[in-house]
Design an enzyme around this catalytic site. Structure first.
Site, PDB file in Angstrom:
ATOM      1  N   ASP A  29       7.353  -3.957  -3.225  1.00 30.48           N
ATOM      2  CA  ASP A  29       6.330  -3.083  -2.648  1.00 30.48           C
ATOM      3  C   ASP A  29       6.068  -3.519  -1.198  1.00 30.48           C
ATOM      4  O   ASP A  29       5.939  -4.698  -0.900  1.00 30.48           O
ATOM      5  CB  ASP A  29       5.040  -3.167  -3.470  1.00 30.48           C
ATOM      6  CG  ASP A  29       4.083  -2.028  -3.155  1.00 30.48           C
ATOM      7  OD1 ASP A  29       3.839  -1.194  -4.037  1.00 30.48           O
ATOM      8  OD2 ASP A  29       3.574  -1.979  -2.001  1.00 30.48           O
ATOM      9  N   ILE A  30       5.991  -2.548  -0.303  1.00 30.64           N
ATOM     10  CA  ILE A  30       5.818  -2.828   1.129  1.00 30.64           C
ATOM     11  C   ILE A  30       4.422  -3.404   1.423  1.00 30.64           C
ATOM     12  O   ILE A  30       4.216  -4.077   2.433  1.00 30.64           O
ATOM     13  CB  ILE A  30       6.071  -1.530   1.949  1.00 30.64           C
ATOM     14  CG1 ILE A  30       6.457  -1.839   3.384  1.00 30.64           C
ATOM     15  CG2 ILE A  30       4.892  -0.590   1.889  1.00 30.64           C
ATOM     16  CD1 ILE A  30       6.964  -0.618   4.149  1.00 30.64           C
ATOM     17  N   ASN A  85       0.696   4.922 -12.173  1.00 27.88           N
ATOM     18  CA  ASN A  85      -0.352   5.891 -11.834  1.00 27.88           C
ATOM     19  C   ASN A  85       0.184   7.325 -11.845  1.00 27.88           C
ATOM     20  O   ASN A  85       1.243   7.589 -11.292  1.00 27.88           O
ATOM     21  CB  ASN A  85      -0.908   5.587 -10.441  1.00 27.88           C
ATOM     22  CG  ASN A  85      -1.531   4.205 -10.338  1.00 27.88           C
ATOM     23  OD1 ASN A  85      -2.079   3.693 -11.313  1.00 27.88           O
ATOM     24  ND2 ASN A  85      -1.444   3.602  -9.175  1.00 27.88           N
ATOM     25  N   GLN A  92      -2.602   7.575  -7.651  1.00 32.98           N
ATOM     26  CA  GLN A  92      -1.217   7.799  -7.209  1.00 32.98           C
ATOM     27  C   GLN A  92      -1.216   8.285  -5.764  1.00 32.98           C
ATOM     28  O   GLN A  92      -1.944   9.221  -5.412  1.00 32.98           O
ATOM     29  CB  GLN A  92      -0.518   8.826  -8.118  1.00 32.98           C
ATOM     30  CG  GLN A  92       0.973   8.969  -7.804  1.00 32.98           C
ATOM     31  CD  GLN A  92       1.704   9.910  -8.758  1.00 32.98           C
ATOM     32  OE1 GLN A  92       1.087  10.610  -9.562  1.00 32.98           O
ATOM     33  NE2 GLN A  92       3.025   9.938  -8.651  1.00 32.98           N
ATOM     34  N   HIS A  98       6.875   6.016 -10.466  1.00 31.34           N
ATOM     35  CA  HIS A  98       7.241   4.614 -10.265  1.00 31.34           C
ATOM     36  C   HIS A  98       6.372   3.735 -11.159  1.00 31.34           C
ATOM     37  O   HIS A  98       5.249   4.099 -11.496  1.00 31.34           O
ATOM     38  CB  HIS A  98       7.102   4.187  -8.798  1.00 31.34           C
ATOM     39  CG  HIS A  98       5.778   4.508  -8.192  1.00 31.34           C
ATOM     40  ND1 HIS A  98       5.457   5.765  -7.731  1.00 31.34           N
ATOM     41  CD2 HIS A  98       4.681   3.746  -7.988  1.00 31.34           C
ATOM     42  CE1 HIS A  98       4.225   5.758  -7.259  1.00 31.34           C
ATOM     43  NE2 HIS A  98       3.723   4.552  -7.404  1.00 31.34           N
ATOM     44  N   HIS A 100       4.716  -0.083 -11.332  1.00 28.64           N
ATOM     45  CA  HIS A 100       4.381  -1.316 -10.608  1.00 28.64           C
ATOM     46  C   HIS A 100       4.514  -2.511 -11.556  1.00 28.64           C
ATOM     47  O   HIS A 100       4.013  -2.460 -12.687  1.00 28.64           O
ATOM     48  CB  HIS A 100       2.914  -1.305 -10.162  1.00 28.64           C
ATOM     49  CG  HIS A 100       2.544  -0.252  -9.179  1.00 28.64           C
ATOM     50  ND1 HIS A 100       2.470  -0.488  -7.829  1.00 28.64           N
ATOM     51  CD2 HIS A 100       2.208   1.055  -9.354  1.00 28.64           C
ATOM     52  CE1 HIS A 100       2.088   0.623  -7.204  1.00 28.64           C
ATOM     53  NE2 HIS A 100       1.921   1.572  -8.104  1.00 28.64           N
TER      54      HIS A 100
HETATM   55  P1  AMP Z   1       0.825   4.484  -6.157  1.00 31.79           P
HETATM   56  O1  AMP Z   1      -0.565   4.289  -5.657  1.00 31.79           O
HETATM   57  O2  AMP Z   1       0.968   4.136  -7.615  1.00 31.79           O
HETATM   58  O3  AMP Z   1       1.384   5.856  -5.814  1.00 31.79           O
HETATM   59  O4  AMP Z   1       1.685   3.392  -5.407  1.00 31.79           O
HETATM   60  C1  AMP Z   1       2.449   3.613  -4.270  1.00 31.79           C
HETATM   61  C2  AMP Z   1       2.950   2.259  -3.868  1.00 31.79           C
HETATM   62  O5  AMP Z   1       4.080   2.440  -3.038  1.00 31.79           O
HETATM   63  C3  AMP Z   1       1.940   1.430  -3.067  1.00 31.79           C
HETATM   64  O6  AMP Z   1       1.751   0.160  -3.694  1.00 31.79           O
HETATM   65  C4  AMP Z   1       2.605   1.290  -1.687  1.00 31.79           C
HETATM   66  O7  AMP Z   1       2.353   0.037  -1.088  1.00 31.79           O
HETATM   67  C5  AMP Z   1       4.061   1.475  -2.033  1.00 31.79           C
HETATM   68  N1  AMP Z   1       4.901   1.999  -0.952  1.00 31.79           N
HETATM   69  C6  AMP Z   1       4.662   3.083  -0.178  1.00 31.79           C
HETATM   70  N2  AMP Z   1       5.687   3.280   0.692  1.00 31.79           N
HETATM   71  C7  AMP Z   1       6.588   2.297   0.447  1.00 31.79           C
HETATM   72  C8  AMP Z   1       7.849   1.944   1.008  1.00 31.79           C
HETATM   73  N3  AMP Z   1       8.395   2.634   2.018  1.00 31.79           N
HETATM   74  N4  AMP Z   1       8.504   0.866   0.497  1.00 31.79           N
HETATM   75  C9  AMP Z   1       7.957   0.137  -0.503  1.00 31.79           C
HETATM   76  N5  AMP Z   1       6.783   0.423  -1.085  1.00 31.79           N
HETATM   77  C10 AMP Z   1       6.102   1.476  -0.620  1.00 31.79           C
END
Ligand code: AMP
Ligand code: ZN
Length: 137
Positions: A29-30, A85, A92, A98, A100
Protein backbone atom coordinates in the site's frame (compact mmCIF):
# COMPACT_ATOMS: atom_id res chain seq x y z
CA UNK A 1 -12.58 2.65 -18.06
CA UNK A 2 -9.96 4.60 -16.14
CA UNK A 3 -9.18 2.38 -13.15
CA UNK A 4 -5.81 2.80 -11.42
CA UNK A 5 -5.89 -0.68 -9.82
CA UNK A 6 -6.60 -2.29 -13.24
CA UNK A 7 -3.47 -0.55 -14.53
CA UNK A 8 -1.38 -1.56 -11.51
CA UNK A 9 -2.70 -5.15 -11.43
CA UNK A 10 -1.90 -5.63 -15.12
CA UNK A 11 1.53 -4.00 -14.89
CA UNK A 12 0.70 -0.87 -16.92
CA UNK A 13 1.67 1.24 -13.89
CA UNK A 14 4.73 0.04 -11.93
CA UNK A 15 4.23 -1.04 -8.32
CA UNK A 16 6.10 -2.75 -5.52
CA UNK A 17 4.90 -6.25 -6.25
CA UNK A 18 5.09 -8.82 -3.49
CA UNK A 19 3.44 -11.65 -5.39
CA UNK A 20 1.84 -12.25 -8.79
CA UNK A 21 -0.02 -15.08 -10.48
CA UNK A 22 -2.41 -15.26 -13.44
CA UNK A 23 -5.36 -13.92 -11.39
CA UNK A 24 -3.85 -11.51 -8.85
CA UNK A 25 -1.11 -9.02 -8.09
CA UNK A 26 -0.22 -8.28 -4.46
CA UNK A 27 1.37 -4.87 -3.84
CA UNK A 28 2.48 -2.74 -0.91
CA UNK A 29 0.00 0.00 0.00
CA UNK A 30 1.36 3.43 -0.99
CA UNK A 31 0.06 4.93 2.24
CA UNK A 32 0.41 2.11 4.76
CA UNK A 33 -1.31 1.89 8.12
CA UNK A 34 1.84 0.03 9.30
CA UNK A 35 4.95 -1.16 7.42
CA UNK A 36 4.05 -4.35 5.58
CA UNK A 37 0.49 -3.23 4.72
CA UNK A 38 -0.35 -5.05 1.46
CA UNK A 39 -3.18 -5.06 -1.04
CA UNK A 40 -4.44 -8.04 -3.03
CA UNK A 41 -5.73 -6.93 -6.45
CA UNK A 42 -7.52 -9.17 -8.95
CA UNK A 43 -6.27 -8.60 -12.52
CA UNK A 44 -9.80 -8.43 -13.91
CA UNK A 45 -11.94 -5.46 -12.91
CA UNK A 46 -14.61 -5.85 -10.24
CA UNK A 47 -15.75 -2.73 -8.44
CA UNK A 48 -16.45 -4.52 -5.18
CA UNK A 49 -17.07 -7.98 -3.70
CA UNK A 50 -20.55 -8.19 -5.27
CA UNK A 51 -19.06 -7.86 -8.75
CA UNK A 52 -16.29 -10.41 -8.17
CA UNK A 53 -17.19 -13.93 -9.33
CA UNK A 54 -17.35 -16.78 -6.80
CA UNK A 55 -14.21 -18.50 -8.02
CA UNK A 56 -12.06 -15.37 -7.75
CA UNK A 57 -13.62 -14.48 -4.39
CA UNK A 58 -12.57 -17.86 -3.03
CA UNK A 59 -9.09 -17.59 -4.54
CA UNK A 60 -8.66 -14.02 -3.20
CA UNK A 61 -9.36 -15.03 0.40
CA UNK A 62 -7.22 -18.18 0.13
CA UNK A 63 -4.40 -15.93 -1.09
CA UNK A 64 -5.12 -13.50 1.78
CA UNK A 65 -4.37 -16.31 4.25
CA UNK A 66 -1.05 -17.03 2.53
CA UNK A 67 -0.03 -13.35 2.37
CA UNK A 68 -1.06 -12.78 6.00
CA UNK A 69 1.26 -15.61 7.10
CA UNK A 70 4.14 -14.07 5.12
CA UNK A 71 3.42 -10.59 6.52
CA UNK A 72 3.42 -12.04 10.03
CA UNK A 73 6.81 -13.73 9.48
CA UNK A 74 8.42 -10.77 7.72
CA UNK A 75 7.28 -8.05 10.12
CA UNK A 76 7.24 -10.06 13.34
CA UNK A 77 3.84 -8.55 14.06
CA UNK A 78 1.64 -10.01 16.76
CA UNK A 79 -1.62 -9.63 14.84
CA UNK A 80 -3.00 -9.08 11.34
CA UNK A 81 -6.14 -7.28 10.19
CA UNK A 82 -7.68 -8.51 6.93
CA UNK A 83 -9.92 -5.74 5.71
CA UNK A 84 -12.06 -5.40 2.59
CA UNK A 85 -14.15 -2.25 2.07
CA UNK A 86 -17.22 -2.10 -0.18
CA UNK A 87 -18.78 1.26 -0.95
CA UNK A 88 -18.00 4.80 0.07
CA UNK A 89 -19.92 4.44 3.33
CA UNK A 90 -17.57 1.59 4.29
CA UNK A 91 -14.49 3.67 3.55
CA UNK A 92 -13.80 2.39 0.03
CA UNK A 93 -11.82 4.97 -1.93
CA UNK A 94 -10.56 2.92 -4.89
CA UNK A 95 -13.44 1.21 -6.67
CA UNK A 96 -11.62 -1.93 -7.78
CA UNK A 97 -11.99 -4.86 -5.36
CA UNK A 98 -9.00 -5.27 -3.05
CA UNK A 99 -8.15 -6.96 0.25
CA UNK A 100 -5.98 -5.16 2.81
CA UNK A 101 -3.50 -7.23 4.84
CA UNK A 102 -2.42 -5.07 7.78
CA UNK A 103 0.22 -6.10 10.35
CA UNK A 104 -0.56 -5.09 13.94
CA UNK A 105 1.67 -4.81 16.98
CA UNK A 106 0.62 -5.30 20.58
CA UNK A 107 1.25 -1.72 21.64
CA UNK A 108 0.64 0.08 18.35
CA UNK A 109 -2.42 1.56 20.00
CA UNK A 110 -3.80 2.19 16.56
CA UNK A 111 -7.33 3.02 15.59
CA UNK A 112 -7.37 1.84 11.96
CA UNK A 113 -6.99 5.09 10.12
CA UNK A 114 -5.64 5.15 6.58
CA UNK A 115 -2.87 7.65 6.04
CA UNK A 116 -1.99 7.99 9.74
CA UNK A 117 1.34 6.12 9.61
CA UNK A 118 4.35 8.16 8.54
CA UNK A 119 6.99 6.40 6.47
CA UNK A 120 8.79 6.67 3.11
CA UNK A 121 8.71 4.75 -0.18
CA UNK A 122 12.12 3.06 0.42
CA UNK A 123 10.96 1.56 3.73
CA UNK A 124 7.69 0.42 2.13
CA UNK A 125 9.57 -1.27 -0.74
CA UNK A 126 12.16 -2.85 1.61
CA UNK A 127 9.42 -4.44 3.74
CA UNK A 128 7.63 -5.55 0.54
CA UNK A 129 10.83 -7.32 -0.58
CA UNK A 130 11.17 -9.02 2.79
CA UNK A 131 7.59 -10.35 2.56
CA UNK A 132 8.31 -11.70 -0.93
CA UNK A 133 11.39 -13.52 0.39
CA UNK A 134 9.38 -15.11 3.18
CA UNK A 135 6.65 -16.13 0.70
CA UNK A 136 9.17 -18.09 -1.35
CA UNK A 137 10.50 -20.09 1.61
P1 AMP B 1 -9.87 1.52 0.31
O1 AMP B 1 -10.12 2.64 1.26
O2 AMP B 1 -10.23 0.18 0.89
O3 AMP B 1 -10.50 1.77 -1.06
O4 AMP B 1 -8.30 1.47 0.14
C1 AMP B 1 -7.59 2.03 -0.90
C2 AMP B 1 -6.15 1.84 -0.54
O5 AMP B 1 -5.38 1.95 -1.72
C3 AMP B 1 -5.60 2.88 0.44
O6 AMP B 1 -5.02 2.22 1.57
C4 AMP B 1 -4.54 3.63 -0.38
O7 AMP B 1 -3.43 4.01 0.39
C5 AMP B 1 -4.18 2.60 -1.43
N1 AMP B 1 -3.69 3.14 -2.70
C6 AMP B 1 -4.25 4.11 -3.45
N2 AMP B 1 -3.53 4.32 -4.58
C7 AMP B 1 -2.49 3.45 -4.53
C8 AMP B 1 -1.39 3.17 -5.39
N3 AMP B 1 -1.19 3.84 -6.53
N4 AMP B 1 -0.52 2.19 -5.02
C9 AMP B 1 -0.69 1.52 -3.85
N5 AMP B 1 -1.71 1.72 -3.01
C10 AMP B 1 -2.59 2.67 -3.33
ZN1 ZN C 1 -10.20 -1.91 -12.10
Amino acid sequence: MDCIFCKIANGDIPSTTIYEDSDFRVITDINPVNLGHCLILPKTHAGNIYELNEELTGKAFTLAKKIAAAVQKATGCSGVNILQNNGEAAGQTVFHFHIHIIPRFKDDDMVLSFGSFKTDSESIAAMGKKITEVLHL
